[in-house]
Design a protein around this motif. Structure first.
Motif, short mmCIF file in Angstrom:
data_model
loop_
_atom_site.label_atom_id
_atom_site.label_comp_id
_atom_site.label_asym_id
_atom_site.label_seq_id
_atom_site.Cartn_x
_atom_site.Cartn_y
_atom_site.Cartn_z
N VAL A 137 0.84 -1.21 0.00
CA VAL A 137 0.00 0.00 0.00
C VAL A 137 0.87 1.26 0.00
O VAL A 137 0.75 2.13 -0.88
CB VAL A 137 -0.97 -0.01 1.20
CG1 VAL A 137 -1.81 1.26 1.21
CG2 VAL A 137 -1.87 -1.23 1.15
N SER A 138 1.75 1.38 0.98
CA SER A 138 2.61 2.56 1.03
C SER A 138 3.59 2.58 -0.15
O SER A 138 3.91 3.65 -0.67
CB SER A 138 3.39 2.59 2.35
OG SER A 138 2.52 2.81 3.44
N GLY A 139 4.06 1.41 -0.58
CA GLY A 139 4.98 1.37 -1.72
C GLY A 139 4.36 1.94 -2.97
O GLY A 139 4.99 2.71 -3.71
N LEU A 140 3.09 1.60 -3.24
CA LEU A 140 2.39 2.17 -4.39
C LEU A 140 2.22 3.68 -4.22
O LEU A 140 2.36 4.45 -5.17
CB LEU A 140 1.03 1.49 -4.55
CG LEU A 140 0.15 2.00 -5.70
CD1 LEU A 140 0.85 1.84 -7.04
CD2 LEU A 140 -1.19 1.28 -5.69
N GLY A 141 1.92 4.09 -2.99
CA GLY A 141 1.78 5.52 -2.75
C GLY A 141 3.08 6.28 -2.95
O GLY A 141 3.08 7.40 -3.48
N TYR A 142 4.21 5.69 -2.54
CA TYR A 142 5.50 6.33 -2.77
C TYR A 142 5.76 6.55 -4.25
O TYR A 142 6.28 7.59 -4.67
CB TYR A 142 6.63 5.47 -2.18
CG TYR A 142 6.70 5.49 -0.66
CD1 TYR A 142 6.54 6.67 0.05
CD2 TYR A 142 6.93 4.32 0.06
CE1 TYR A 142 6.60 6.69 1.42
CE2 TYR A 142 7.01 4.33 1.44
CZ TYR A 142 6.84 5.52 2.13
OH TYR A 142 6.90 5.54 3.49
N CYS A 143 5.40 5.56 -5.06
CA CYS A 143 5.61 5.69 -6.50
C CYS A 143 4.75 6.81 -7.08
O CYS A 143 5.24 7.63 -7.86
CB CYS A 143 5.29 4.37 -7.18
SG CYS A 143 5.42 4.41 -8.97
N LEU A 144 3.48 6.84 -6.71
CA LEU A 144 2.58 7.86 -7.26
C LEU A 144 2.92 9.25 -6.75
O LEU A 144 2.49 10.25 -7.35
CB LEU A 144 1.13 7.52 -6.89
CG LEU A 144 0.58 6.19 -7.42
CD1 LEU A 144 -0.88 6.02 -7.01
CD2 LEU A 144 0.72 6.11 -8.94
N SER A 145 3.68 9.34 -5.67
CA SER A 145 4.02 10.66 -5.10
C SER A 145 5.34 11.20 -5.63
O SER A 145 5.43 12.37 -6.00
CB SER A 145 4.08 10.56 -3.56
OG SER A 145 2.87 10.09 -3.02
N PHE A 146 6.36 10.35 -5.67
CA PHE A 146 7.71 10.84 -5.97
C PHE A 146 7.92 11.10 -7.46
O PHE A 146 8.33 12.19 -7.86
CB PHE A 146 8.75 9.84 -5.45
CG PHE A 146 10.14 10.13 -5.91
CD1 PHE A 146 10.87 11.14 -5.32
CD2 PHE A 146 10.73 9.41 -6.95
CE1 PHE A 146 12.17 11.43 -5.74
CE2 PHE A 146 12.01 9.69 -7.37
CZ PHE A 146 12.73 10.70 -6.76
N LEU A 147 7.66 10.10 -8.30
CA LEU A 147 8.04 10.20 -9.70
C LEU A 147 7.34 11.34 -10.44
O LEU A 147 8.00 12.10 -11.17
CB LEU A 147 7.77 8.87 -10.40
CG LEU A 147 8.47 8.67 -11.75
CD1 LEU A 147 9.97 8.81 -11.60
CD2 LEU A 147 8.13 7.30 -12.33
N PRO A 148 6.03 11.55 -10.29
CA PRO A 148 5.42 12.71 -10.97
C PRO A 148 5.97 14.05 -10.50
O PRO A 148 6.04 15.00 -11.28
CB PRO A 148 3.92 12.56 -10.64
CG PRO A 148 3.74 11.13 -10.31
CD PRO A 148 5.01 10.72 -9.64
N THR A 149 6.35 14.13 -9.23
CA THR A 149 6.86 15.39 -8.70
C THR A 149 8.21 15.75 -9.31
O THR A 149 8.43 16.89 -9.74
CB THR A 149 6.98 15.32 -7.16
OG1 THR A 149 5.75 14.84 -6.60
CG2 THR A 149 7.27 16.70 -6.59
N VAL A 150 9.13 14.80 -9.37
CA VAL A 150 10.44 15.09 -9.96
C VAL A 150 10.33 15.31 -11.46
O VAL A 150 11.10 16.10 -12.04
CB VAL A 150 11.43 13.95 -9.62
CG1 VAL A 150 11.06 12.67 -10.35
CG2 VAL A 150 12.86 14.35 -9.98
N THR A 151 9.35 14.67 -12.11
CA THR A 151 9.19 14.86 -13.55
C THR A 151 8.72 16.27 -13.88
O THR A 151 9.26 16.94 -14.77
CB THR A 151 8.19 13.83 -14.11
OG1 THR A 151 8.69 12.51 -13.85
CG2 THR A 151 8.02 14.01 -15.61
N ILE A 152 7.70 16.76 -13.17
CA ILE A 152 7.18 18.09 -13.47
C ILE A 152 8.17 19.17 -13.03
O ILE A 152 8.22 20.25 -13.63
CB ILE A 152 5.80 18.29 -12.81
CG1 ILE A 152 5.12 19.52 -13.42
CG2 ILE A 152 5.91 18.41 -11.31
CD1 ILE A 152 3.67 19.69 -12.98
#
Length: 526
Positions: A127-142
């Motif tokens: 659960v938290s692992g999926l949340g980490y992915c959805l939080s970190f990668l879009p932020t560094v991309t934008i």
């Protein structure tokens, strides 16, 4: 019949439109959001070592089984990276990061009530692992889209959020455990991670319209005058034909396939189309996930670098406290060692960003030097003795880790790898490939520790992975320009053979009008 014009409705959360990459502006707010997201994602993951001994005692488990908690978390975070890319391209970075923050907090809160290590696998790992992915990668991309010249420096400084988190969270959680226990301490961490949702609301999308503006507004002639001239020429050419033939440069509208249309509406439609085509050019559709980067040899080498280098990213922060305890160092001093590592990582990230921001410089070579020195730092840990020896190795490792961890994903935007145009998809695929090492790294280190009864083996395994990563990183630049240049030329030749259809001659309309006039004269003579 009345002609209808479609109106484009802008969403309530409008995008920031720029004529060029701003290198600032709202990007500074996005950088702050990335700083906090880093602190509440990777900062918590690296601080999880403070719960290590408590979980072993509470669940009566071994090192390797407890290591699977973070291992599954990192695996899910990296394995679902393509999903994060697809959702970001479909629904926007803002909504995806906010949803990820809710998942991270929910998983950590539920984990505080876990009764077995398997419960931890599901809550923190999945659960938290999926949340980490959805939080970190879009932020560094934008964030990379808001900056160009300052990209390396801003990204490196903003990524220090995880370092400050480790520096502050490790002693704070250790002290909090003494007061309320590890379960309520973990519950407090989960509530704190709700801040990711607030940071996600700050991620405004960005649109760059430099090329479209240049094409739509040529400097030599005002736009309105050009449209008026086009309309006048269109009306004149059409009024000269009594048969009302629809004149167009479309290949399907040859004289044998002409259609009769009302003469009064034809000039309006043509004029309207001219305005629409010049004022609002159609934007190309963005692919939800572009796997064409897998055909780029330089990206493949860079992905293998990330695969092996990931072995050395997480295991040292998990085993530094158990290693210090095995050397007879107390709990408080062990937490200080982890905090010192985090402070050194801050300076390493800032230093790497400052160096990579210098021009002209080949950034991929600077990264290679840092990776080699990071492998040396991992080898030095087994030779440390006492508090100050371990402190020295931790500071050196933290500094070198900062130079690599803060720059390896932003370097995807460089032309030596894939470039800024394909960074979003490349980041998803790159982090996805890292998932294998994220899954195998900590448990492998735990198995080695349980087998050898020595924590030094965990650091040796990390160093071996880092050396392999350095080998593949050294091949990135040659694959881009030298070794694989012949294969890329062959691919370009194959694509050029199936080139675009031949353009119609400039006098196509004149020929069409001439045929129409001749047919009109023939009918009049009859």
């Amino acid at each position: 019949s009345k002609m209808t014009v479609k109106a484009v409705k802008m969403p309530c959360t409008s995008a920031n439109v720029y004529t060029k990459v701003p290198d600032g502006g709202w990007g500074w707010t996005v950088a702050f959001a990335f700083f906090v997201v880093e602190a509440l994602t990777y900062g918590i993951i690296k601080s999880f070592g403070v719960f290590f001994n408590d979980l072993m005692e509470s669940f009566d488990e071994t090192n390797s089984r407890i290591s699977w908690i973070i291992s599954i978390c990192v695996f899910v975070q990296t394995f679902t990276a393509p999903l994060s890319t697809v959702l970001s391209n479909r629904f926007g970075h803002r909504l995806v990061v906010m949803a990820g923050g809710l998942l991270v907090s929910t998983g950590m809160v539920i984990a505080s009530f876990a009764r077995s290590v398997v419960d931890m696998y599901v809550t923190i790992g999945v659960v938290s692992g999926l949340g980490y992915c959805l939080s970190f990668l879009p932020t560094v991309t934008i964030l990379s889209q808001y900056f160009d010249k300052r990209r390396s420096l801003v990204t490196a400084v903003a990524s220090t959020g995880e370092c400050f988190a480790v520096f502050s969270f490790a002693p704070a959680i250790t002290a909090l455990k003494e007061q309320i226990g590890w379960r309520y301490s973990m519950l407090s961490v989960g509530v704190l991670q709700l801040g990711i949702t607030a940071c996600g609301s700050l991620l405004r999308p960005i649109v760059i319209r430099e090329q479209e503006e240049a094409k739509a507004q040529p400097p030599e002639e005002p736009t309105e005058t050009k449209y008026m001239l086009e309309n006048e020429q269109t009306c004149t050419s059409i009024e000269s034909i009594d048969s009302g033939v629809d004149i167009t440069t479309s290949p399907s509208n040859v004289p044998g396939k002409t259609k009769a249309e009302p003469k009064s509406e034809e000039p309006k439609q043509h004029g309207q189309n001219a305005v629409e085509n010049n004022s609002t050019p159609p934007e190309p559709k963005t692919k939800l996930l572009d796997f064409s980067v897998m055909r780029d040899y330089s990206f493949i080498c860079y992905a293998f670098f990330g695969l092996f280098a990931t072995l050395g990213f997480f295991a040292p922060s998990l085993y530094i406290i158990p290693l210090s305890r095995s050397l007879g160092i107390g709990k408080d001093h062990s937490a200080y060692i982890l905090s010192a590592m985090a402070i050194a990582e801050v300076f390493g990230r800032v230093f790497a960003g400052w160096v990579l921001n210098k021009k002209p410089i080949r950034k991929i070579y600077i990264e290679l030097i840092c990776v080699v020195l990071l492998a040396v730092a991992l080898v030095a840990f087994p030779f440390a003795s006492g508090f100050w020896g371990l402190m020295t190795c931790s500071v050196y490792f933290g500094f070198m880790l900062g130079t690599v961890a803060g720059t390896h994903i932003p370097l995807l935007a460089e032309d030596d790898v894939v470039g800024i145009e394909r960074m979003s998809s490349a980041a998803g695929v790159y982090v996805f490939i890292q998932s294998l090492a994220g899954l195998a790294g900590p448990p492998l280190a735990g198995v080695l520790v349980d087998t050898t009864k020595n924590y030094s083996s965990a650091f040796y395994s990390c160093a071996a992975g880092m050396v392999l990563g350095a080998v593949f990183l050294a091949l990135v630049r040659p694959c881009k320009t030298g070794l694989c240049h012949h294969q890329q030329q062959q691919q370009q030749v194959e694509e050029s053979t199936a080139g675009p259809p031949p353009e119609l001659p400039d006098d196509f309309i004149d020929m069409d009008i001439g045929k129409a006039e001749n047919s009109g004269k023939g009918s009049d003579s009859v």
